[in-house]
Design a protein around this motif. Structure first.
Motif, PDB file in Angstrom:
ATOM      1  N   LEU A   1      35.406  39.776  37.809  1.00 55.18           N
ATOM      2  CA  LEU A   1      34.313  38.797  37.815  1.00 55.18           C
ATOM      3  C   LEU A   1      33.374  39.023  36.630  1.00 55.18           C
ATOM      4  CD1 LEU A   1      32.895  36.543  39.258  1.00 55.18           C
ATOM      5  CD2 LEU A   1      31.730  38.207  40.655  1.00 55.18           C
TER       6      LEU A   1
ATOM      7  N   PHE B   1      39.479  32.091  30.840  1.00 54.86           N
ATOM      8  CA  PHE B   1      40.054  31.622  32.109  1.00 54.86           C
ATOM      9  C   PHE B   1      41.457  32.175  32.317  1.00 54.86           C
ATOM     10  CE2 PHE B   1      42.819  28.368  34.055  1.00 54.86           C
ATOM     11  CZ  PHE B   1      42.377  28.526  35.352  1.00 54.86           C
TER      12      PHE B   1
ATOM     13  N   THR C   1      41.396  35.853  33.138  1.00 56.48           N
ATOM     14  CA  THR C   1      40.922  36.088  34.513  1.00 56.48           C
ATOM     15  C   THR C   1      42.049  35.860  35.518  1.00 56.48           C
ATOM     16  OG1 THR C   1      38.755  35.325  33.867  1.00 56.48           O
ATOM     17  CG2 THR C   1      39.211  35.407  36.208  1.00 56.48           C
TER      18      THR C   1
ATOM     19  N   ALA D   1      43.824  38.705  37.871  1.00 56.04           N
ATOM     20  CA  ALA D   1      43.756  38.519  39.320  1.00 56.04           C
ATOM     21  C   ALA D   1      45.155  38.459  39.916  1.00 56.04           C
ATOM     22  CB  ALA D   1      42.981  37.245  39.646  1.00 56.04           C
TER      23      ALA D   1
ATOM     24  N   LEU E   1      46.929  40.850  42.626  1.00 60.17           N
ATOM     25  CA  LEU E   1      47.419  40.287  43.883  1.00 60.17           C
ATOM     26  C   LEU E   1      48.908  40.519  44.089  1.00 60.17           C
ATOM     27  CD1 LEU E   1      45.565  36.872  44.017  1.00 60.17           C
ATOM     28  CD2 LEU E   1      45.392  38.700  45.659  1.00 60.17           C
TER      29      LEU E   1
ATOM     30  N   LEU F   1      30.156  37.069  44.082  1.00 59.17           N
ATOM     31  CA  LEU F   1      31.021  36.034  43.517  1.00 59.17           C
ATOM     32  C   LEU F   1      30.263  34.730  43.288  1.00 59.17           C
ATOM     33  CD1 LEU F   1      33.905  35.520  42.757  1.00 59.17           C
ATOM     34  CD2 LEU F   1      34.442  35.108  45.113  1.00 59.17           C
TER      35      LEU F   1
ATOM     36  N   SER G   1      38.994  30.167  39.053  1.00 60.55           N
ATOM     37  CA  SER G   1      38.875  31.609  38.872  1.00 60.55           C
ATOM     38  C   SER G   1      38.087  32.233  40.027  1.00 60.55           C
ATOM     39  CB  SER G   1      38.235  31.932  37.528  1.00 60.55           C
ATOM     40  OG  SER G   1      37.082  31.187  37.333  1.00 60.55           O
TER      41      SER G   1
ATOM     42  N   PHE H   1      40.536  32.767  42.766  1.00 59.59           N
ATOM     43  CA  PHE H   1      41.418  33.902  42.521  1.00 59.59           C
ATOM     44  C   PHE H   1      40.687  35.220  42.769  1.00 59.59           C
ATOM     45  CE2 PHE H   1      44.591  31.245  40.436  1.00 59.59           C
ATOM     46  CZ  PHE H   1      45.728  31.906  40.825  1.00 59.59           C
ATOM     47  N   ILE H   2      39.428  35.313  42.319  1.00 56.16           N
ATOM     48  CA  ILE H   2      38.699  36.575  42.498  1.00 56.16           C
ATOM     49  C   ILE H   2      38.387  36.798  43.978  1.00 56.16           C
ATOM     50  CG2 ILE H   2      36.610  37.814  41.862  1.00 56.16           C
ATOM     51  CD1 ILE H   2      36.720  36.246  39.219  1.00 56.16           C
TER      52      ILE H   2
ATOM     53  N   LYS I   1      40.292  35.869  46.366  1.00 61.94           N
ATOM     54  CA  LYS I   1      41.547  36.335  46.948  1.00 61.94           C
ATOM     55  C   LYS I   1      41.785  37.808  46.638  1.00 61.94           C
ATOM     56  CE  LYS I   1      45.793  34.373  48.115  1.00 61.94           C
ATOM     57  NZ  LYS I   1      47.063  33.813  47.697  1.00 61.94           N
ATOM     58  N   VAL I   2      41.375  38.223  45.437  1.00 65.90           N
ATOM     59  CA  VAL I   2      41.487  39.649  45.101  1.00 65.90           C
ATOM     60  C   VAL I   2      40.619  40.477  46.040  1.00 65.90           C
ATOM     61  CG1 VAL I   2      40.877  41.355  43.352  1.00 65.90           C
ATOM     62  CG2 VAL I   2      42.155  39.354  42.710  1.00 65.90           C
ATOM     63  N   HIS I   3      39.407  39.963  46.320  1.00 65.78           N
ATOM     64  CA  HIS I   3      38.523  40.692  47.244  1.00 65.78           C
ATOM     65  C   HIS I   3      39.157  40.819  48.629  1.00 65.78           C
ATOM     66  CE1 HIS I   3      34.720  39.868  44.730  1.00 65.78           C
ATOM     67  NE2 HIS I   3      35.224  41.050  44.461  1.00 65.78           N
TER      68      HIS I   3
END
Lengths: 90, 131
Positions: free
Chosen positions: A36, A73, A76, A80, A84, B38, B84, B87-88, B90-92
């Protein structure tokens, strides 16, 4: 004249926010926060480049801002997805 | 529009943009939970950068060489910020940073983002049915 003062203020604000984002990037307790912070860093870099373009009254920096926005973008999403799925393109 | 009013509008857009960007970064630094963190940059910072880009368009118009291609960056940023953020988020969830445990999925045994490998062992030990 008033634009000059506003420009100085915007430079100071964006630079300070870059610095604060950097603190979160270094401190960030886990990976999500770091991703982030990197995303925010690229968005703030776009703002700073556009401000430099306004200060110089030139359109030269537009492409640089565009490319940083796009790569920010994409990187990022790439990081991510790596966290994942353990892979970027499956 | 007279030049003075245009100057005031440009200055206002610059100040608003700087303030929103700063608020976004302060929120990123000060908020406690990862999911709360976030919110700040994905909304406030995107809005601030949009305002600065708008100021750039107006400035180019005021200085006699109008160019509107900063609108392209605005559109791109406003489209990509939710993606984004998703996505972040989802990472969390994947790293177990959400405050409350997730509700039980409707059909499957566990959520896909928490599955380990082929055999679907839940990564969280005991998921409560509805917490």
């Amino acid at each position: 004249m008033i634009v000059t003062y506003a420009l100085i203020f915007a430079f100071a604000a964006v630079s300070l926010s870059l610095l604060l984002t950097m603190v979160r990037l270094v401190k960030g307790p886990n990976t999500g926060d770091r991703i982030l912070a990197l995303d925010t860093l690229s968005i703030n870099a776009v703002a700073l480049i556009i401000l430099v373009g306004i200060a110089g009254a030139t359109q030269i920096y537009f492409e640089a801002a565009m490319i940083i926005a796009m790569l920010g973008f994409v990187s990022t999403v790439a990081v991510a997805r790596f966290v994942l799925r353990g892979d970027i393109i499956e | 529009m007279s030049p003075e009013i245009l100057d005031i509008v440009i200055a206002a857009a610059l100040v608003i943009g700087g303030l929103f960007t700063l608020v976004g970064s302060i929120g990123l630094l000060k908020l406690k939970a990862p999911m709360a963190r976030l919110h700040a940059p994905t909304k406030a910072s995107t809005l601030g950068v949009g305002s600065i880009l708008l100021a750039s368009v107006l400035f180019a118009y005021a200085s006699g060489a109008p160019s509107y291609h900063e609108l392209l960056i605005i559109a791109f940023l406003f489209m990509t910020a939710p993606v984004s953020a998703y996505f972040i988020g989802k990472v969390h969830i994947h790293l177990g940073q959400n405050r409350k445990p997730l509700p039980k999925p409707a059909r499957d045994r566990i959520w896909a983002t928490q599955a380990k490998h082929e055999e679907d062992t839940p990564s969280v030990p005991e998921m409560k049915a509805d917490a």
